[in-house]
Scaffold this active site. Structure first.
Site: not given
Length: 312
Positions: A110, A174, A225
């Site tokens: 394999r 932010h 937003m």
């Protein structure tokens, strides 16, 4: 004797396929023209559990699909040929079975198949991650001990996740470097190397700027937003109406960091903020981001406070 043995075997097979078809699925077979793919597609076409069967390979799939279409079962079947048709084969699938690859020949192990089949499975898995990220993926291609990890790693690499199920707390403020995504607290859990962690953090911090640039003077991030605002209002109203366990991040007066205001996850309740959940356990990388953000946050906070003091 042979026919006597074949009859009960066939009966058992038919019985296993007689399950209720209420929740029938769309199933794709990749490598459907091969030695495993064709009989597998035949068995799937014969099952009431399958409502739609899509077949993909680099050759002969239209013929295999046409052949299967003469079987009088409810599943529709369609063949797709070549890489350019793979996305259409995968769209909307509930289950994808990957059988593609070269078969093992006498004397081969394999692992001898690895170099060829690994790239095939990687390519197909990447397409699944892009076009049907919610599908269940079944890999038959050898060597399975290697191809299954390949499939798993490609899904991790391509991030085959529903964005609605991903949650990353964003603390701090932010603006620019005051935006601090806590990737270490992401659910589901992710483990990113430092270069990717730095890159995705920068992308989050600069998301708004990216929208401004993309709109080329025609506006800023107004739609996203508005969505964020609506989401927060809905969460707040839910909490005020008695819904439990509602958590959102928000920039509020706080004692969680070395400045008067700081964004952290908040447990919302009937009277607004029920509990500030704080920063929690964070990584050294995130500790450094907080330390770098504090001076800028203090300056911005002071500017707001001084504005009110100086009002006449």
């Amino acid at each position: 004797m042979l026919s006597a043995l074949a009859r009960p075997a066939g009966t058992a097979l038919r019985r296993s396929f007689s399950t209720s078809a209420q929740n029938s699925a769309k199933v794709a077979v990749l490598g459907a023209s091969g030695g495993i793919g064709q009989p597998l597609a035949l068995l799937l076409k014969n099952s009431p559990l399958v409502s739609c069967l899509t077949l993909y390979d680099i050759a002969h799939t239209p013929g295999v699909a046409a052949d299967l279409s003469h079987i009088e079962t409810r599943a529709t079947v369609k063949g797709y040929l070549g890489p350019e048709q793979l996305p259409d084969c995968l769209k909307g699938c509930d289950v994808v079975v990957i059988t593609a690859g070269v078969p093992r020949k006498p004397g081969m192990t394999r692992d001898d198949l690895f170099n060829t089949n690994a790239s095939i499975v990687a390519t197909l898995t990447a397409a699944c991650a892009q076009h049907c990220p919610e599908a269940m993926i079944c890999v038959i291609s050898n060597p399975v001990n290697s191809t299954i990890p390949i499939a798993t790693e490609f899904f991790k690499k391509h991030g085959g996740l529903d964005p609605a199920r991903v949650n990353v707390p964003v603390i701090g403020g932010h603006a620019g470097k005051t935006i601090i995504p806590l990737i270490s607290q992401c659910t589901p859990k992710v483990d990113l190397p430092q270069d990717q962690l730095t890159a995705i953090t920068g992308r989050i911090q600069g998301a708004g700027t990216g929208v401004v640039k993309a709109k080329a003077g025609a506006g800023s991030a107004t739609l996203s937003m508005a969505y964020a605002g609506a989401r927060f209002v809905f969460s707040l109203v839910d909490a005020m109406n008695g819904k439990e366990g509602v958590v959102e991040c928000s920039f509020v007066k706080s004692q969680e960091a070395d400045c008067a205001y700081f964004s952290t996850p908040l447990l919302l309740g009937k009277k607004g903020i029920e509990k500030n959940l704080g920063i929690g356990k964070i990584s050294p990388f995130e500790e450094k981001m907080i330390a770098e953000a504090i001076p800028e946050l203090k300056a911005s906070i002071k500017k707001g406070e001084e504005f009110v003091k100086n009002m006449k």
